[in-house]
Design an enzyme around this catalytic site. Structure first.
Site, PDB file in Angstrom:
ATOM      1  CE  LYS A   1      17.329  55.593  34.541  1.00 63.26           C
ATOM      2  NZ  LYS A   1      16.186  54.697  34.216  1.00 63.26           N
TER       3      LYS A   1
ATOM      4  CE  LYS B   1       4.705  56.712  33.674  1.00 60.43           C
ATOM      5  NZ  LYS B   1       5.664  57.122  34.720  1.00 60.43           N
TER       6      LYS B   1
HETATM    7  C1  475 Z   1      14.121  50.355  36.734  1.00 57.15           C
HETATM    8  N1  475 Z   1      15.324  52.346  42.141  1.00 57.15           N
HETATM    9  C2  475 Z   1      13.167  50.615  35.595  1.00 57.15           C
HETATM   10  C3  475 Z   1      11.314  50.547  37.264  1.00 57.15           C
HETATM   11  O1  475 Z   1      10.121  48.547  37.685  1.00 57.15           O
HETATM   12  C4  475 Z   1      11.796  50.018  35.923  1.00 57.15           C
HETATM   13  C5  475 Z   1      16.976  51.426  43.679  1.00 57.15           C
HETATM   14  C6  475 Z   1      17.604  51.533  44.899  1.00 57.15           C
HETATM   15  C7  475 Z   1      17.280  52.561  45.731  1.00 57.15           C
HETATM   16  C8  475 Z   1      16.338  53.464  45.334  1.00 57.15           C
HETATM   17  N2  475 Z   1      15.734  53.350  44.142  1.00 57.15           N
HETATM   18  C9  475 Z   1      16.024  52.357  43.335  1.00 57.15           C
HETATM   19  C10 475 Z   1      15.314  51.397  41.220  1.00 57.15           C
HETATM   20  O2  475 Z   1      15.966  50.396  41.280  1.00 57.15           O
HETATM   21  C11 475 Z   1      14.434  51.659  40.089  1.00 57.15           C
HETATM   22  O3  475 Z   1      13.775  52.683  40.025  1.00 57.15           O
HETATM   23  N3  475 Z   1      14.379  50.734  39.128  1.00 57.15           N
HETATM   24  C12 475 Z   1      13.501  50.921  38.002  1.00 57.15           C
HETATM   25  O4  475 Z   1      12.268  50.290  38.263  1.00 57.15           O
HETATM   26  C13 475 Z   1      10.015  49.919  37.684  1.00 57.15           C
HETATM   27  O5  475 Z   1      10.868  50.381  34.937  1.00 57.15           O
HETATM   28  O6  475 Z   1      13.668  50.030  34.420  1.00 57.15           O
HETATM   29  O7  475 Z   1      15.342  51.002  36.459  1.00 57.15           O
END
Ligand code: 475
Length: 833
Positions: free
Chosen positions: A572, A678
């Site tokens: 990021k 947002k």
């Molecule tokens: C993306 N979290 C965003 C968002 O689609 C996207 C993974 C493993 C364990 C715990 N949490 C995770 C994610 O992979 C995650 O938050 N991914 C995000 O999902 C919704 O907008 O680009 O990075």
């Protein structure tokens, strides 16, 4: 009338006729009644916390009435329903949202005013429900809001963590994690449902038996049984008609296994098992996009998936008995990433071992029930479990996974005969010294649809992550671009802008966000520009007060508020932002007349507790901030603020006050992003890369209303292939060299030279895996354009208005309608009045 109507398409409910029924007198009486009868206090003694609880209870009366009606309608219609399985639901606070969605915000505010109480103040009493890490968990929360708003039969299923995401404190510039205790004083929104407890087996062994018909029968003898106790959180749709539930499972010791030990005098041993069982739902894993590979995590995943499946099957059997033939036409299960993928072999186990269906019948049911959403391409986030751990915890499931894989390998053989390498690549089992179960492959094989979360992300899922699956099953892989609920992320969090919009274009935009297009007609209107920017200014004043209270730092609301709020991760690139801030600082020191509009850079970010470099970046931001904020020479032109404990309720204060939105991930790494939506919706201009949903945002707002910079996905690929050398940039760009060298001095860490050196090293010797140095110049140039644009106040106002006006596509209602059409094939079910 008591008729129930089915409408073929997701309906836009007509907003809010509750206001007529529920006047403020009724609300006032209900609040006072709860103050007396539920809280045992009175108007004179009550503090804000008591007022908050009494108000929740009064609101909950309305919520529960609609919940009963909704459940009755769904039952009578025996509707197909979607079940959203997610290890995370990042709900934030519920009071403001529920009041707005029920259409009783104003009346409640007035009722409380007459009681001498300020609604805004008491809403601050509510702890955030932080049962998620970031994007993935907040997306789940936006989606269940939209599902209820669109009158779709839906249940959210997840874990009732005792402790949500840790509370972040900053001590001497460093992140400290403190436990989050969101339920210490109870949660007025949740309902405990002991009548729906489930029992979940774990560990043990599998016995092979021969049934009467000569068929092999498998019997799992578990070594431990734990109880799952459901807590229901009502989810109020906008307009207050449909109220769905979010059902969260809490683990408990089952008395079942402990009695013998207990009776034999082993009270303490029995307590040990209790502790083990209750540990399952104790705490949310704080890793965002990395897989810890911990045994407890797999147990969490199985625990909530198994509880939820049993719950679904119990409800199905109530209507259909033992006839499984309609299961997949009544039930669709959406897997929010691979975290609940264990539900696939669990359903197979139930169908094979309990219902005694044959494999092909069971597989047809199961594989027509599940659909899977992928949220990230980062290799470290793709879940893999050691087969040995699996065998210990879920021995029968491992057998089933092997069988799924065996049959899948036969399919692969048909498409690529004799191709061993292809089998190795696609196998659900990764061979090696330690066999691993690949949950992504299992999810693709076991689902009827797989989706990415933005156009470019879904294209990369096809091209890079699962190309062979796309070849084998054309059409299975698809896209649903993410969205956000405009109820929370504009109407509730930015009341001034919402009122202005209501005055201009009417008040049905929260249900039909494309209506915001009409604001484009006023983008050049001087009076509207003035009103729009005045509201932005007032929101910035309010945030300035908050910043002062939280950090002690004075910021000038006339400065540009430049915001980067998201989890801390190298991809990021918060450190790209920081390097640029240091560049500005250097330029100001070299030339006190350096021409720039005053700027406040605002960060909010939590780092996973075990992610060393992420914590180093937080430390670096804070140290650079302290130095700059106390340096008179910058003459008020530059301030840096790190807001501690970033969370949903803080986002709701920052976003309405932002001028600039930083969306600067390395191209190809951010699946979608949702904060980008947002911020733009609230009139902030994006400085961003061509990554994730930024690309679609740029398409909507037009290239002239966004600041795009940096390498594209293809260029990053090419650079990678030709061999990227960060030293090329360090050696050839004097500003980059000076900044990186600066990090090694003690300029920002007096008396501690080298305290920020890890950052420099990751960008040079470390190979700069996220191409920060490659994008620096282009980023810096884009910021000069931001500065020039802001100085032209008319131009900026127009751009900001057009950002709000063009965000219609990014309502989560549109995302949900896409899921309904492309994947779920659901029908709306109106609730009887
Ligand atoms: C993306 N979290 C965003 C968002 O689609 C996207 C993974 C493993 C364990 C715990 N949490 C995770 C994610 O992979 C995650 O938050 N991914 C995000 O999902 C919704 O907008 O680009 O990075």
């Amino acid at each position: 009338s008591k008729t129930t109507t089915k409408t073929p398409k997701a309906r836009l409910s007509t907003p809010i006729d509750k206001s007529i029924k529920l006047d403020k007198k009724i609300i006032k009486d209900a609040i006072v009644r709860h103050l007396h009868c539920s809280l045992g206090t009175d108007e004179n003694k009550a503090n804000n916390h008591a007022w908050w609880k009494a108000t929740c209870a009064a609101v909950q009366e309305q919520v529960l009435e609609q919940l009963r009606k909704t459940q009755k309608s769904h039952y009578l219609n025996d509707t197909r329903a979607v079940h959203y399985f997610s290890a995370e639901f990042l709900m934030g606070r519920l009071m403001s949202n529920n009041l707005h969605n029920l259409g009783m915000f104003e009346q409640t505010q007035q009722a409380l005013t007459e009681l001498g109480v300020n609604l805004t103040d008491i809403m601050e009493e509510e702890p955030d429900m932080a049962l998620g890490n970031g994007g993935l968990g907040r997306l789940a929360a936006c989606f269940i809001d939209s599902l209820a708003t669109l009158d779709l039969p839906a249940v959210g299923y997840g874990l009732h963590y005792e402790h949500g995401l840790f509370r972040q404190e900053i001590k001497n510039g460093e992140q400290i994690e403190r436990p989050d205790s969101w339920r210490d004083y109870g949660n007025p929104w949740e309902i405990c449902r002991p009548e729906s407890i489930q029992e979940i087996p774990l560990y043990g062994y599998v016995e092979t038996k021969y049934g009467d018909n000569g068929r092999i029968k498998k019997e799992w003898h578990p070594g431990l049984i734990v109880k799952g106790l459901p807590w229901d959180i009502p989810v109020v749709g906008y307009g207050g008609k449909t109220v769905n539930v979010l059902r969260l499972w809490q683990s408990q010791a089952s008395d079942y296994f402990n009695w013998d030990v207990f009776n034999a005098g082993g009270y303490l041993d029995a307590q040990k098992e209790n502790v083990q069982a209750e540990t399952i739902s104790k705490v949310l894993y704080p890793n965002d996009e990395t897989e810890a590979g911990k045994e407890l995590r797999l147990i969490q995943q199985y625990f909530f998936s198994a509880c939820s499946l049993k719950d679904i099957i119990r409800r199905y059997k109530r209507a259909h008995g033992d006839n499984w033939s309609r299961f997949s036409s009544q039930v669709v299960i959406q897997l929010n990433d691979t975290h609940p993928a264990i539900a696939i072999p669990e359903l197979m186990r139930i169908l094979l071992d309990r219902a005694e269906l044959d494999w092909d019948t069971a597989w047809a049911i199961s594989s027509n029930t599940f659909a899977y959403t992928n949220h990230t391409l980062l290799p470290e986030a793709l879940e893999k479990w050691p087969a040995r751990m699996f065998e210990k915890i879920l021995p029968r499931h491992l057998e089933i996974i092997y069988e799924i894989n065996h049959r899948f390998m036969l399919e692969v053989e048909k498409v690529w005969p004799g191709n061993v390498a292809m089998k190795q690549k696609l196998s659900i089992i990764e061979e090696g010294s330690d066999k691993m179960v690949r949950m992504g492959n299992l999810s693709v094989v076991g689902s009827f649809k797989v989706n990415g979360v933005a156009e470019i992300h879904s294209a990369l899922v096809k091209k890079n992550l699962f190309p062979e699956f796309d070849h084998m099953w054309p059409g299975k892989l698809t896209n649903v671009t993410n969205g956000i609920t405009p109820r929370r992320w504009l109407k509730a969090c930015n009341p001034k802008l919402s009122n202005l919009i209501d005055d201009k274009i009417g008040s049905d935009w929260p249900l039909d966000l494309n209506k915001l297009q009409e604001l484009a007609n006023y983008a050049d209107n001087a009076k509207f520009q003035k009103q729009f920017m005045q509201i932005k200014f007032e929101n910035k004043q309010a945030l300035a007060i908050e910043i002062k209270a939280l950090t002690g730092i004075d910021v000038d609301p006339k400065a540009i508020f430049d915001v980067q709020i998201k989890r801390l991760h190298e991809y990021k690139r918060q450190h790209l932002n920081l390097l640029h801030i240091m560049a500005l600082y250097r330029r100001l020191l070299a030339n006190p007349n350096y021409d720039m509009h005053p700027r406040v850079f605002i960060f909010g970010a939590k780092a996973a507790p075990g992610y060393k470099l992420a914590k180093d970046i937080i430390y670096a931001i804070n140290q650079v901030a302290t130095r700059i904020n106390n340096d008179k020479r910058v003459n008020g032109k530059l301030k840096v603020v790190f807001l501690p404990n970033y969370r949903v309720s803080l986002a709701e204060k920052i976003i309405p006050a932002a001028d600039v939105s930083e969306q600067i991930s390395t191209a190809g790494k951010e699946a979608s992003g949702t904060g980008n939506m947002k911020l733009s919706l609230n009139g902030a201009l994006t400085i961003g890369t061509l990554d994730g949903a930024n690309i679609e945002i740029a398409e909507e707002v037009g290239d002239e209303n966004i600041f795009i910079f940096g390498l594209t996905v293809d260029e990053i690929d090419a650079l990678h292939k030709t061999g990227y050398n960060p030293f090329d940039y360090y050696d050839n760009n004097r500003e980059i060299k000076a900044i990186l060298d600066w990090l090694e001095t003690d300029y920002f860490t007096p008396g501690k030279p080298g305290a920020l050196a890890s950052l420099k090293h990751s960008l040079l010797e470390g190979g700069d895996p996220y191409k920060v140095l490659a994008d620096f110049e282009s980023y810096s140039a884009a910021h000069e354009k931001v500065d020039a644009a802001y100085k032209d106040t008319t131009r900026w106002a127009k751009m900001a208005i057009l950002n709000s006006a063009k965000m219609g596509k990014f309502t989560s209602d549109r995302s949900i309608k896409d899921y309904v059409e492309r994947i779920w094939k659901l029908e709306a079910c109106k609730v009887d009045e």
